[in-house]
Design an enzyme around this catalytic site. Structure first.
Site, PDB file in Angstrom:
ATOM      1  N   ASN A   1       0.849  -1.195   0.000  1.00  0.00           N
ATOM      2  CA  ASN A   1       0.000   0.000   0.000  1.00  0.00           C
ATOM      3  C   ASN A   1       0.877   1.234   0.000  1.00  0.00           C
ATOM      4  OD1 ASN A   1      -1.442   2.240   2.018  1.00  0.00           O
ATOM      5  ND2 ASN A   1      -2.798   1.372   0.477  1.00  0.00           N
TER       6      ASN A   1
ATOM      7  N   TYR B   1      -0.561   9.889   4.489  1.00  0.00           N
ATOM      8  CA  TYR B   1      -1.119  10.005   5.828  1.00  0.00           C
ATOM      9  C   TYR B   1      -0.334  11.081   6.575  1.00  0.00           C
ATOM     10  CZ  TYR B   1      -2.371   5.289   4.319  1.00  0.00           C
ATOM     11  OH  TYR B   1      -2.812   4.217   3.592  1.00  0.00           O
TER      12      TYR B   1
ATOM     13  N   TRP C   1      -3.388   6.644  10.525  1.00  0.00           N
ATOM     14  CA  TRP C   1      -4.108   5.650   9.733  1.00  0.00           C
ATOM     15  C   TRP C   1      -5.587   5.690  10.124  1.00  0.00           C
ATOM     16  CZ3 TRP C   1       0.382   1.941  10.981  1.00  0.00           C
ATOM     17  CH2 TRP C   1       1.292   1.930   9.922  1.00  0.00           C
TER      18      TRP C   1
ATOM     19  N   GLY D   1      -5.489   1.520   3.615  1.00  0.00           N
ATOM     20  CA  GLY D   1      -4.722   0.302   3.373  1.00  0.00           C
ATOM     21  C   GLY D   1      -3.591   0.098   4.349  1.00  0.00           C
TER      22      GLY D   1
ATOM     23  N   GLU E   1      -0.539   0.536  -5.846  1.00  0.00           N
ATOM     24  CA  GLU E   1      -0.365   1.944  -6.211  1.00  0.00           C
ATOM     25  C   GLU E   1       0.871   2.164  -7.071  1.00  0.00           C
ATOM     26  OE1 GLU E   1      -3.120   2.046  -2.743  1.00  0.00           O
ATOM     27  OE2 GLU E   1      -1.246   0.991  -3.171  1.00  0.00           O
TER      28      GLU E   1
ATOM     29  N   ASP F   1      -7.553  20.259   8.884  1.00  0.00           N
ATOM     30  CA  ASP F   1      -7.555  19.341   7.742  1.00  0.00           C
ATOM     31  C   ASP F   1      -8.364  19.888   6.561  1.00  0.00           C
ATOM     32  OD1 ASP F   1     -10.348  18.521   7.899  1.00  0.00           O
ATOM     33  OD2 ASP F   1      -9.799  17.366   9.671  1.00  0.00           O
TER      34      ASP F   1
END
Length: 604
Positions: free
Chosen positions: A169, A173, A187, A192, A233, A281
């Site tokens: 993965n 993050y 996470w 993932g 990915e 965020d």
């Protein structure tokens, strides 16, 4: 002319410099608040990428705003991946059953697929220097907002492998720097890397982790992409780059992207948590303080003259918005292959993506649209979608006003509006009763129109005295200003049943009616980031029919700020004054100063 191929961050910076899309800031700048506010004002004006050459207390320069315009994001992608994905989708529809003629017709795709993946080399620039005496406090790690819990690494592609060897993965993050050798590892549910860690933790062992900084833009973009859990990915990164991704041995168990600027190599032990946050965020509010796993950095591999990349998130639209929308366009041809009933799908970045999506689906028999709704809500990152609009007739989903009018003209809410309570929620969405918990809504607008939408507010009854403002957002939808939630929590159902609003299928109750009605961006952000379907959807009346809660129009969404909701992001006055005063120091050759508070989210 073929698309440029950027094998590392430096090649991309060279291309930006040649296009006048990179500004060098040589004046000393503080990584705490100051650099982020400079970034926000530049991106608000549609300005260039920023290379900070002199970050106080740091050993490395820093670059931000790499993808902060549509043009720069498109340059990083190029058009070749879009053409290839469209071709792959076309081949997938026509190749089966395979015949020699069909295989020959698909030879271009098969040839390109053979060039995807990674290529190992003995050495790479990322390992020119390897340090085990790690000093994260010497990196120019940003503190972006005044209430942030500390500095956060914001642009690392975090690589993990499944403990049982069943895949890898790559995800972005955020990582709060706790001390010179440890960070948090944010996470969230449904991620993932978090799934890999859960397996390792259940077995009582640490999970090896590598956080890559810089390198080919394709690697970062692939890390952001909402791919299904078992799709690698690095394969997408290779597709985006147009060639295999070069890797090399590093100081840990993982191969490193050879052309990265830096790699933080370490492990996340089982059953170790530390408080992380708050953090401003991409929803435009602070996500609050919670316990998260801890990343122990055992080694730092880097180029001798490494450049540290960073980004700043906040109220839309920020840098992540341009990347997110281009990724949606890139992956759009694949949606009908993964979800055959879905003809088009769009998630709205103005809501943080997970708060609202809309789709055009097939309706070949009665209520088939709900099969597509369940499919969307069960697919990878789309499973975090809070509210979903569905139609079976063509409409430009990117035009939100047109999409909302399209649905409202066709819906019969008593049977077409569904609310599902007590489900998982995006970790960053605080509208639910507890973190990671909430509800979902699905609203259908199918077939031919069943009503003409009102477009002028001409009430046939007196407007309630506590309604402060009423504005038309679009046909069929009113924005209503009312009392604060703390003063009158029950205003929603009362106003939904009031005769003054009877002709309108949708009402949005808000603290900021003027701001919310000003633009689609504002409406999306102030509405869908501030309500939870199970708690905040009201109706003129409701009945229980065959265990379905039948909601009759008008439907009212209570988007008022509720007690305990996180604060909206904003720069502190001292930093704002410093940046204003020093602007000509940063940019002696001149640079437009945008409105960081309202440059993207239109002010009232």
């Amino acid at each position: 002319m073929p698309d440029p191929v950027f094998l590392d961050l430096r090649a991309f910076l060279t291309a930006l410099r040649g296009r006048g899309e990179l500004a060098l800031i040589e004046a000393p700048v503080d990584a705490r608040l100051e650099a982020a506010e400079i970034h926000r004002r530049v991106i608000a004006a549609g300005g260039p990428a920023l290379l900070f050459a002199n970050v106080r207390g740091a050993d490395f320069p820093m670059v931000t705003n790499l993808f902060g315009t549509r043009a720069r994001a498109e340059l990083a992608f190029g058009s070749r991946p879009q053409r290839l994905v469209q071709r792959v989708a076309e081949v997938a529809r026509t190749l089966f059953p395979p015949t020699p003629r069909r295989l020959w017709g698909a030879r271009d795709v098969l040839a390109q697929a053979a060039r995807l993946g990674t290529r190992r080399r003995r050495r790479g620039p990322v390992c020119e220097v390897v340090e085990t005496d790690v000093r994260l406090d010497r990196l120019p790690v940003l503190t972006c907002w005044p209430e942030d819990g500390g500095p956060f690494v914001t642009m690392a592609a975090v690589y993990t492998e499944h403990p049982h060897g069943t895949g890898h993965n790559l995800g972005v993050y955020r990582m709060q720097v706790h001390d010179p050798r440890t960070t948090g590892m944010h996470w969230q549910i449904g991620k993932g890397g978090g799934f890999h860690y859960a397996v390792a933790e259940a077995e009582g062992r640490s999970l090896p982790v590598t956080a890559l900084l810089g390198g080919p833009p394709a690697v970062l973009l692939a890390a952001v992409a909402p791919l299904p859990e078992n799709v690698p990915e690095l394969m997408l990164a290779s597709l985006l780059a147009g060639r295999r991704i070069q890797t090399c041995d590093g100081p840990g168990p993982h191969a490193l992207v050879a052309t990265a600027e830096m790699a933080l190599v370490g492990h996340v032990p089982p059953r170790e948590r530390r408080p992380e946050g708050p953090f401003g965020d991409h929803y435009g509010y602070y996500s609050l303080r919670h316990d998260y796993p801890v990343f122990h950095v055992d080694a730092l591999a880097r180029r001798r003259d490494a450049i540290y990349p960073a980004t700043v998130v906040g109220k839309p639209r920020q840098e992540d918005f341009y990347v997110g929308d281009l990724l949606q366009e890139l992956l759009a041809p694949l949606f009908p292959l993964v979800m055959p009933g879905v003809e088009a799908l769009w998630s709205y970045g103005e809501t943080g993506y997970h708060s609202l999506a809309a789709a055009v689906v097939k309706q070949r028999y009665g209520r088939e649209a709900m099969a597509s709704a369940f499919r969307i809500l069960g697919e990878g990152q789309l499973s975090l979608t809070k509210f979903l609009l569905l139609t079976d007739r063509p409409v430009d989903l990117r035009d939100f006003r047109a999409t909302l009018e399209h649905v409202l003209a066709r819906t019969r809410p008593e049977r077409d509006l569904y609310v599902f309570a007590d489900l998982s929620m995006d970790t960053l969405d605080y509208t639910g009763p507890r973190v990671n918990e909430g509800s979902k809504g699905v609203w259908l607008g199918l077939g031919d129109p069943v009503r003409d939408l009102p477009r002028t507010f001409a009430p046939r009854a007196a407007v309630p005295a506590d309604v402060t403002d009423v504005r038309v957002f679009c046909g069929g939808c009113l924005v209503v200003g009312g009392p604060p939630y703390a003063a009158d929590p029950a205003a929603g159902p009362r106003l939904a049943a009031h005769a003054a609003f009877r002709e309108w299928p949708l009402l949005v109750l808000t603290d900021e009616p003027r701001r919310a009605a000003r633009s689609a961006i504002n409406f999306l952000w102030t509405t869908f980031t501030r309500f939870e379907p199970a708690a905040d959807v009201h109706a003129a009346s409701r009945e229980l029919e065959r265990n379905h809660v039948s909601l009759r129009a008008p439907i009212l969404i209570d988007a008022r700020l509720k007690p305990g909701f996180p604060r909206e992001l904003g720069c502190d006055p001292e930093t704002a004054a410093t940046v204003s005063r020093r602007w000509k120091e940063y940019f002696p050759g001149g640079m437009e100063m945008g409105d960081a508070e309202g440059g993207h989210l239109d002010p009232a």
